[in-house]
Design an enzyme around this catalytic site. Sequence first.
Site, PDB file in Angstrom:
ATOM      1  CB  SER A   1      10.800   6.569   7.867  1.00  0.00           C
ATOM      2  OG  SER A   1      12.158   5.943   7.354  1.00  0.00           O
ATOM      3  CG  HIS A   2      12.207   0.808  10.170  1.00  0.00           C
ATOM      4  ND1 HIS A   2      10.975   0.890   9.566  1.00  0.00           N
ATOM      5  CD2 HIS A   2      12.407  -0.115  11.023  1.00  0.00           C
ATOM      6  CE1 HIS A   2      10.421  -0.353  10.190  1.00  0.00           C
ATOM      7  NE2 HIS A   2      11.218  -0.768  11.011  1.00  0.00           N
ATOM      8  CB  SER A   3      15.883   6.312   8.038  1.00  0.00           C
ATOM      9  OG  SER A   3      16.807   7.312   7.790  1.00  0.00           O
TER      10      SER A   3
ATOM     11  CG  ASP B   1      10.081   3.004   6.674  1.00  0.00           C
ATOM     12  OD1 ASP B   1       9.350   2.351   7.581  1.00  0.00           O
ATOM     13  OD2 ASP B   1      11.215   3.344   6.957  1.00  0.00           O
TER      14      ASP B   1
END
Length: 128
Positions: free
Chosen positions: A9-11, A68
């Site tokens: 995920s980017h997070s 994501d």
Amino acid sequence: MNVGIVIVSHSPLVAEGVADMVRQMVGDDVRLAWCGGDPSGGLGTSVEAITQAIDEAWSDAGVAVLVDLGGAETNTEMAIEFIGEPRASLIAICNAPIVEGAIMAATEASGGAPLATVVATAEELSAL
């Protein structure tokens, strides 16, 4: 030996949260790794971190990767290319929602399903 699962995920919080949900629902029968964020701590993804996560979740049965956003998919493709053959042919990116797909993929993997079945099960969610 079960298929491993990687969550990208980017997070980092999203990746860790999804991994936590998977672990609570599926248990420890599946090798599971996650990564998220860029090297400076912001939103993004890192080819090196993805490569490391694939190594952590590695199984000779293969690894299914849930991503994501498009950048995560692009960096995962680069990580797979970096890993190279023969392992690269045993790594598949699932075109599925990251949370539901990861849970479905891990559930299928925990039952000993082959990589193609794990990916197909996760990707069924995209058709809905």
